[in-house]
Each structure stands twice: as C-alpha cells, then as structure tokens.
Design a protein around this motif. Structure first.
Motif, PDB file in Angstrom:
ATOM      1  N   LEU A  28       0.824  -1.208   0.000  1.00 49.74           N
ATOM      2  CA  LEU A  28       0.000   0.000   0.000  1.00 49.74           C
ATOM      3  C   LEU A  28       0.862   1.265   0.000  1.00 49.74           C
ATOM      4  O   LEU A  28       0.549   2.242  -0.679  1.00 49.74           O
ATOM      5  CB  LEU A  28      -0.937  -0.008   1.204  1.00 49.74           C
ATOM      6  CG  LEU A  28      -2.022  -1.107   1.192  1.00 49.74           C
ATOM      7  CD1 LEU A  28      -2.846  -1.052   2.474  1.00 49.74           C
ATOM      8  CD2 LEU A  28      -2.931  -0.952  -0.021  1.00 49.74           C
ATOM      9  N   SER A  29       1.943   1.249   0.751  1.00 53.20           N
ATOM     10  CA  SER A  29       2.818   2.419   0.799  1.00 53.20           C
ATOM     11  C   SER A  29       3.516   2.628  -0.549  1.00 53.20           C
ATOM     12  O   SER A  29       3.609   3.747  -1.052  1.00 53.20           O
ATOM     13  CB  SER A  29       3.847   2.261   1.911  1.00 53.20           C
ATOM     14  OG  SER A  29       3.212   2.148   3.166  1.00 53.20           O
ATOM     15  N   ALA A  30       4.025   1.528  -1.123  1.00 49.54           N
ATOM     16  CA  ALA A  30       4.678   1.636  -2.427  1.00 49.54           C
ATOM     17  C   ALA A  30       3.685   2.066  -3.503  1.00 49.54           C
ATOM     18  O   ALA A  30       4.038   2.788  -4.447  1.00 49.54           O
ATOM     19  CB  ALA A  30       5.316   0.299  -2.801  1.00 49.54           C
ATOM     20  N   LEU A  31       2.431   1.645  -3.361  1.00 51.23           N
ATOM     21  CA  LEU A  31       1.405   2.021  -4.337  1.00 51.23           C
ATOM     22  C   LEU A  31       1.187   3.525  -4.345  1.00 51.23           C
ATOM     23  O   LEU A  31       1.000   4.128  -5.412  1.00 51.23           O
ATOM     24  CB  LEU A  31       0.093   1.297  -4.007  1.00 51.23           C
ATOM     25  CG  LEU A  31      -1.068   1.560  -4.963  1.00 51.23           C
ATOM     26  CD1 LEU A  31      -0.731   1.063  -6.358  1.00 51.23           C
ATOM     27  CD2 LEU A  31      -2.346   0.882  -4.445  1.00 51.23           C
ATOM     28  N   GLY A  32       1.206   4.137  -3.154  1.00 53.52           N
ATOM     29  CA  GLY A  32       1.040   5.592  -3.099  1.00 53.52           C
ATOM     30  C   GLY A  32       2.143   6.311  -3.848  1.00 53.52           C
ATOM     31  O   GLY A  32       1.891   7.245  -4.607  1.00 53.52           O
ATOM     32  N   ILE A  33       3.385   5.872  -3.637  1.00 53.56           N
ATOM     33  CA  ILE A  33       4.518   6.451  -4.364  1.00 53.56           C
ATOM     34  C   ILE A  33       4.361   6.210  -5.862  1.00 53.56           C
ATOM     35  O   ILE A  33       4.573   7.105  -6.689  1.00 53.56           O
ATOM     36  CB  ILE A  33       5.840   5.838  -3.867  1.00 53.56           C
ATOM     37  CG1 ILE A  33       6.141   6.317  -2.442  1.00 53.56           C
ATOM     38  CG2 ILE A  33       6.990   6.217  -4.785  1.00 53.56           C
ATOM     39  CD1 ILE A  33       6.598   7.737  -2.336  1.00 53.56           C
ATOM     40  N   ALA A  34       3.980   4.984  -6.238  1.00 51.68           N
ATOM     41  CA  ALA A  34       3.859   4.634  -7.659  1.00 51.68           C
ATOM     42  C   ALA A  34       2.811   5.491  -8.351  1.00 51.68           C
ATOM     43  O   ALA A  34       3.010   5.955  -9.482  1.00 51.68           O
ATOM     44  CB  ALA A  34       3.510   3.152  -7.804  1.00 51.68           C
ATOM     45  N   ILE A  35       1.680   5.718  -7.688  1.00 50.29           N
ATOM     46  CA  ILE A  35       0.618   6.534  -8.302  1.00 50.29           C
ATOM     47  C   ILE A  35       1.094   7.962  -8.519  1.00 50.29           C
ATOM     48  O   ILE A  35       0.848   8.574  -9.565  1.00 50.29           O
ATOM     49  CB  ILE A  35      -0.648   6.502  -7.421  1.00 50.29           C
ATOM     50  CG1 ILE A  35      -1.281   5.106  -7.463  1.00 50.29           C
ATOM     51  CG2 ILE A  35      -1.654   7.554  -7.886  1.00 50.29           C
ATOM     52  CD1 ILE A  35      -2.453   4.928  -6.525  1.00 50.29           C
ATOM     53  N   GLY A  36       1.787   8.511  -7.521  1.00 51.67           N
ATOM     54  CA  GLY A  36       2.285   9.883  -7.674  1.00 51.67           C
ATOM     55  C   GLY A  36       3.289  10.003  -8.808  1.00 51.67           C
ATOM     56  O   GLY A  36       3.205  10.918  -9.637  1.00 51.67           O
ATOM     57  N   ILE A  37       4.238   9.076  -8.872  1.00 54.08           N
ATOM     58  CA  ILE A  37       5.246   9.105  -9.937  1.00 54.08           C
ATOM     59  C   ILE A  37       4.596   8.883 -11.298  1.00 54.08           C
ATOM     60  O   ILE A  37       4.903   9.561 -12.280  1.00 54.08           O
ATOM     61  CB  ILE A  37       6.331   8.046  -9.675  1.00 54.08           C
ATOM     62  CG1 ILE A  37       7.186   8.448  -8.462  1.00 54.08           C
ATOM     63  CG2 ILE A  37       7.217   7.870 -10.894  1.00 54.08           C
ATOM     64  CD1 ILE A  37       7.976   9.723  -8.663  1.00 54.08           C
TER      65      ILE A  37
END
Length: 395
Positions: A28-37
C-alpha cells in the motif's frame, strides 16, 4: 569488542527482510509512491508527445502561412479588400503562393426537405482552384475543383461539414441542396490544421458562386505562403500591400501562432496536473513514513535484541533508513513503468510519437529516493535511540 560494521549488501539484505515481513503494508505504501510518480510522468510524457506531434505537423505543413482579411473602418463598419488585393500580394517577392476564399450568402442542406433553420452551421465559401497548394489541404475522397468543375454546380466539403451532412464519400450521385439548387459533391477534404475554418465549409468555384449564388466577388480571406526566412518581413507589409489606401482596415494573422497559443494553454493545464501528481507523491511519502513508524513500534523487541548483541545506533539507523529507501525505490520504479505505459498507450491511440523526457525519468527516481530518505529519517533515528532494556521488555 568493537562490533563489526555492516556492509552495504548486508544493509540491503536486512532491509529487504524487514519489508518482506509486512507485505500488505509495504504494498500500500509503495502504491502511493507509484501513483504519484505515474501521474507526474504521464502528464509530462503526454504533454511532450503532444508537442512532438504539433512540431511534426507544423514541419509538414510549414509555419509560413499568413492570412489577410478585411477589418472595420473608422466608423466600425465592415470593410472589404480591394479587387486587386490578391494580385498585389502575389507581387511581393518572397511570396511563394496566394489563394483566397470569399463568404457566400447561402445555406447548404443534405436535402431540399430540411427546414431552413437547421443549417448545421456550415459556411458556404467561394474558392480559387489553387487553394490546396497554399493551405496544405488534401482530399480524402473524390477530387478538388478544377477549371471545369469550378464553373458548374460542384462542391467540395470540409471534413466537419461532410460529417454534419452525413456525406462519407464523394461521387457523381452524391448531391447536397446548396443555395436553392442541387450541387454535386465532387470531393471531401481531410482536416486542415492551419485553416480550420475550411473544415466546416462547403467550397464552390469562384465563377459559379458569382453566377449562381450572388457572390459579390470580394475575397474575405487571402491565404499567403511565403519563404520561411521572410515571414516576419512579409507579415509587416501585407496590410499596406493588400489595401494601400486603408491599411488599418486589414487584419493579418499567422495561423501557426494560434496553434502555439493552444499549446501554451495546454502547458498551463499541465502545470495544474503536475501539481496534482505532486500531491499524490506527497501522500505516498506520508504512507512510507507511516509504515516505517509502525515498523519501529512493532519491532522494538527485535531492535533491543540487536542492540544487546552489539549493534550500534548507526547500524540500526542505517537498517531502517535502508528499508525506507528500498520501499520508495520499489514504488518509484513501479511508477516509472506505469507512467511510461500510460503515455505509450495514450500516444498510440492518438497516433502521436511517444516521447518521455530523460530528465523526467531520472527526476522521478530521484524524487522517490529523496522522499524515502525524508520519510524514513525520523523512524530510523527513533529506532536507533531506543534503550536496549526498554526495547527487550516490550511484549
């Protein structure tokens, strides 16, 4: 005895093991970064691809097209260009070709049974037969007007006009009701990027417009293609050349400037979308920080055990900071791949060249590492300052 220092490989291995212990929270944390990038890269990539398509179109059509039209006189009344305006403009040395259209007071319908009020917003224009070479127009179906068809009830429809009239293909049996009589559709144009007004127009020959449709013979738009190096110079003398007596009653424009203005508007909107991407990236960073803080709370016994076995504060700090950086790097890499995929898919559907700037790719990865370092710094410091006895006593 001095504790052994952890190598970089050991730090990464320990950090990866810590991430594997909490897969859902890490995802979930990596997903937040991935969506922003991905959001940031998609905005930049789609914008760059759109700009590349615009540049390719302008290179193909040329940016040396100028238009001349009548303005208003001192009393605010509509003026008109002199009859000799086209010939006078053609005498300018750098001018390569000149053509013109004139507004005709007529309406066009698919059949003679359609009410007069349902004209579909299609303009009727008298046109010279050399218009396509000047404006860069191409025929999608049928043929352009020639010396013969320009004298008879024949019409070429712009792309939008043909769509509104329900005409897919030109042919001898295809007719439209124009100016109170039948005109044969001899051609349908492709969209004309540098003369978009032609897309929603029905184009008839100059002679037949004068003889059958009451055309007054005055050109309302003169299209001028000039040498690329002389565009500014020609633009400066066009008004005085077209109407020497009243140059203030002449409007001169450059269609490619309108396209550039449209591109500038797109760039302004891109700034807004980049801001939204940055917010998404910030949310991802908060997720990383939250994950690392909870990790410190959950692993206090492990931290205490490591400290009691000789691990230094620096080693504990490095371990948690490495976990945060790995988490952000994974999200950043996924975001880059997703952003490139979205850009490629959208550009392909629009038939654009796919372009993602190298600076955007490197900047996106650098941003994730910075966010990971900032988000993991406080939890790493907090973990390193836990007293071993207090950490070991945690149930």
């Amino acid at each position: 005895m001095k504790p052994a220092r952890l190598s970089f490989t050991d730090v990464l291995r320990v950090g990866a093991a810590g991430l594997r212990a909490r897969p859902l929270r890490v995802f979930l944390s990596a997903l937040g970064i991935a969506i922003g990038i991905a959001a940031m890269l998609s905005v930049v990539g789609i914008s760059t691809s759109s700009r590349a398509e615009l540049d390719r179109t302008l290179d193909r059509l040329g940016t040396n097209l100028l238009t001349v039209g009548p303005g208003q006189n001192f009393f605010g009344e509509d003026s008109h260009l002199p009859d000799e305006a086209i010939e006078m403009i053609d005498r300018i040395e750098p001018v390569e070709s000149v053509s013109a259209t004139g507004n005709v007071d007529a309406q066009v319908y698919r059949t003679d049974q359609i009410p007069a009020t349902q004209s579909g917003g299609i303009a009727v224009r008298a046109t010279r037969i050399d218009l396509p070479d000047t404006v860069g127009a191409t025929v999608a179906s049928g043929a352009w007007l020639n010396e013969a068809t320009a004298r008879y009830p024949a019409v070429v429809l712009g792309a939008t006009a043909a769509d509104r009239l329900g005409v897919a293909l030109a042919g001898p049996s295809v007719q439209v009701w124009l100016g109170g009589r039948w005109f044969t559709v001899v051609g349908v144009l492709q969209p004309v990027p540098l003369a978009e007004e032609l897309d929603a127009a029905a184009l008839v020959g100059w002679p037949v417009a004068a003889s059958e449709l009451g055309f007054d013979g005055y050109a309302t738009t003169v299209y001028t293609r000039t040498a690329e190096a002389s565009v500014e110079a020609v633009q400066g003398v066009l008004a005085a050349t077209a109407n020497p007596e009243n140059p203030n009653e002449v409007k001169v424009s450059r269609p490619s400037d309108a396209l550039a203005a449209k591109q500038a508007t797109d760039e302004a909107l891109n700034g807004l979308l980049l801001g939204l991407g940055a917010v998404a990236l910030l949310v991802g960073g908060v997720g990383v920080a939250n994950t690392m803080v909870i990790s410190v709370l959950e692993r206090r016994a492990e931290i205490g055990l490591r400290r009691s076995l000789g691990a230094t504060r620096g080693q504990i700090r490095t371990q948690f900071l490495a976990e945060s950086l790995l988490l952000s790097a994974l999200g950043g890499l996924a975001g880059v791949l997703l952003g490139v995929a979205v850009t490629t898919a959208y550009a392909t559907t629009q038939s654009w060249p796919t372009e993602v700037p190298v600076w955007a790719l490197t900047g996106a990865l650098a941003a994730t590492l910075v966010i990971g370092a900032i988000a993991g710094l406080y939890p790493a410091v907090r973990a390193s300052h836990l007293p071993p006895t207090e950490a070991l006593s945690t149930p």
